[in-house]
Motif scaffolding. Structure first.
Motif, short mmCIF file in Angstrom:
data_model
loop_
_atom_site.label_atom_id
_atom_site.label_comp_id
_atom_site.label_asym_id
_atom_site.label_seq_id
_atom_site.Cartn_x
_atom_site.Cartn_y
_atom_site.Cartn_z
N ASP A 139 0.69 -1.18 -0.03
CA ASP A 139 -0.03 -0.10 0.04
C ASP A 139 0.92 1.31 -0.03
O ASP A 139 0.37 2.05 -0.58
N CYS A 140 2.12 1.31 0.66
CA CYS A 140 2.79 2.53 0.72
C CYS A 140 3.84 2.27 -0.32
O CYS A 140 4.73 3.30 -0.53
N GLY A 141 3.68 1.55 -1.19
CA GLY A 141 4.77 1.71 -2.30
C GLY A 141 6.12 0.94 -1.94
O GLY A 141 7.17 0.96 -2.82
N ALA A 142 6.50 0.42 -0.79
CA ALA A 142 7.80 -0.07 -0.23
C ALA A 142 7.92 -1.55 -0.75
O ALA A 142 9.14 -2.14 -0.55
N SER A 143 6.81 -2.21 -1.09
CA SER A 143 7.09 -3.57 -1.69
C SER A 143 8.30 -3.74 -2.75
O SER A 143 8.84 -4.80 -2.61
N ALA A 144 8.16 -3.12 -3.77
CA ALA A 144 8.92 -3.40 -4.71
C ALA A 144 10.37 -3.25 -4.33
O ALA A 144 11.17 -3.99 -5.22
N GLY A 145 10.76 -2.54 -3.29
CA GLY A 145 12.14 -2.39 -2.91
C GLY A 145 12.46 -3.48 -1.83
O GLY A 145 13.49 -3.14 -1.32
N PHE A 146 11.54 -4.47 -1.65
CA PHE A 146 11.81 -5.28 -0.46
C PHE A 146 13.34 -6.06 -0.66
O PHE A 146 13.21 -6.60 -1.81
N ARG A 147 14.11 -5.97 0.42
CA ARG A 147 15.26 -6.95 0.29
C ARG A 147 15.34 -7.97 1.39
O ARG A 147 15.68 -9.28 1.31
N TYR A 148 14.92 -7.81 2.73
CA TYR A 148 15.24 -8.59 3.80
C TYR A 148 14.57 -8.40 4.80
O TYR A 148 14.20 -6.87 5.17
N ALA A 149 13.98 -9.06 5.83
CA ALA A 149 13.43 -8.63 7.19
C ALA A 149 14.07 -9.67 8.24
O ALA A 149 13.87 -10.86 7.77
N LEU A 150 13.71 -9.06 9.39
CA LEU A 150 14.15 -9.93 10.73
C LEU A 150 13.31 -9.53 11.65
O LEU A 150 12.53 -8.58 11.93
N LYS A 151 12.62 -10.59 12.29
CA LYS A 151 11.60 -10.29 13.22
C LYS A 151 12.39 -10.03 14.78
O LYS A 151 13.45 -10.54 15.15
N THR A 152 11.98 -8.92 15.30
CA THR A 152 12.59 -8.52 16.63
C THR A 152 11.81 -9.12 17.89
O THR A 152 10.78 -9.45 17.70
N ALA A 153 12.30 -8.97 19.06
CA ALA A 153 11.59 -8.92 20.13
C ALA A 153 10.91 -7.82 20.86
O ALA A 153 10.35 -7.91 22.04
N LEU A 154 11.28 -6.63 20.20
CA LEU A 154 10.79 -5.53 20.59
C LEU A 154 9.15 -5.26 20.40
O LEU A 154 8.65 -5.77 19.57
N LYS A 155 8.61 -4.87 21.70
CA LYS A 155 7.28 -4.82 21.56
C LYS A 155 7.05 -3.43 22.24
O LYS A 155 7.11 -3.02 23.60
N PRO A 156 6.99 -2.28 21.56
CA PRO A 156 7.04 -0.82 22.14
C PRO A 156 6.14 -0.39 23.01
O PRO A 156 6.46 0.18 24.10
N ASN A 157 4.88 -1.21 23.02
CA ASN A 157 3.81 -0.91 24.16
C ASN A 157 2.87 -1.85 24.07
O ASN A 157 2.69 -2.73 23.02
N ALA A 158 1.77 -1.94 24.92
CA ALA A 158 0.78 -3.04 24.96
C ALA A 158 -0.04 -2.80 23.74
O ALA A 158 -0.73 -4.04 23.31
N THR A 159 -0.25 -1.78 22.81
CA THR A 159 -1.00 -2.09 21.72
C THR A 159 -0.21 -2.24 20.31
O THR A 159 -0.80 -2.32 19.56
N ILE A 160 1.11 -2.09 20.50
CA ILE A 160 1.84 -2.45 19.36
C ILE A 160 2.42 -3.99 19.41
O ILE A 160 3.22 -4.15 20.16
N PRO A 161 2.12 -4.69 18.38
CA PRO A 161 2.83 -6.13 18.50
C PRO A 161 4.26 -6.07 17.95
O PRO A 161 4.68 -4.80 17.83
N ILE A 162 4.61 -7.06 18.19
CA ILE A 162 6.26 -7.17 17.88
C ILE A 162 6.77 -6.78 16.72
O ILE A 162 5.96 -6.48 15.64
N VAL A 163 7.90 -6.10 16.67
CA VAL A 163 8.25 -5.39 15.47
C VAL A 163 9.27 -6.15 14.41
O VAL A 163 10.11 -6.92 15.06
N TRP A 164 8.95 -6.07 13.17
CA TRP A 164 10.06 -6.61 12.41
C TRP A 164 11.01 -5.54 11.88
O TRP A 164 10.32 -4.48 11.37
N ALA A 165 12.27 -5.76 11.48
CA ALA A 165 13.05 -4.87 10.91
C ALA A 165 12.96 -5.08 9.22
O ALA A 165 13.45 -6.55 9.13
N VAL A 166 12.60 -4.24 8.61
CA VAL A 166 12.63 -4.51 7.10
C VAL A 166 13.40 -3.74 6.40
O VAL A 166 13.28 -2.32 6.74
N LEU A 167 14.46 -4.30 5.61
CA LEU A 167 15.13 -3.54 4.81
C LEU A 167 14.61 -3.45 3.35
O LEU A 167 13.82 -4.45 2.64
N THR A 168 14.74 -2.27 2.81
CA THR A 168 14.24 -1.91 1.44
C THR A 168 15.40 -1.43 0.58
O THR A 168 16.61 -1.35 1.30
#
Length: 129
Positions: free
Chosen positions: A27-56
């Motif tokens: 939707d934001c146009g970043a998919s064409a440049g996708f390269r790699y992603a890692l799941k992290t264990a970061l959960k910024p707060n109770a309403t935000i689920p686990i964060v993925w670090a995505v490289l484009t």
């Protein structure tokens, strides 16, 4: 035939990410440049689920399966370096000296090779003219 994701803690293809993240990147146009992603264990707060670090090809995005998928975004010019910390965390060092480093803990079982691959791809993409 459906492709089965073999490792839910990293993504080499856009389709390996959770569906909501994949859709948001498209939707934001970043998919064409996708390269790699890692799941992290970061959960910024109770309403935000686990964060993925995505490289484009142009940025490092921190994405979640929350409806507002992109939690934080860093253009490569905003990053001084990305480092592995003792194999259990990823550190994003800002190019702005007044901005503190961002430490992303990684889930247990994250292989060192995945972390090395993430950093190598970041370095290759960040150095492109």
């Amino acid at each position: 035939m459906a492709v089965v994701q073999t490792n839910p803690a990293r993504a080499r293809r856009l389709e390996d990410l959770p569906p909501r993240i994949t859709a948001s990147l498209r939707d934001c146009g970043a998919s064409a440049g996708f390269r790699y992603a890692l799941k992290t264990a970061l959960k910024p707060n109770a309403t935000i689920p686990i964060v993925w670090a995505v490289l484009t090809t142009t940025a490092l995005l921190l994405c979640t399966t929350h409806p507002r998928c992109i939690w934080r975004s860093f253009r490569f010019a905003e990053i001084n370096a990305v480092q592995a910390i003792e194999g259990h965390s990823l550190r994003i060092i800002s190019a702005d000296l007044d901005t503190p480093d961002l430490l992303l803990p990684l889930p247990k079982g994250t292989e060192h090779a995945w972390l090395s691959e993430f950093i190598l791809i970041y370095e290759m993409e960040a150095r492109r003219p």
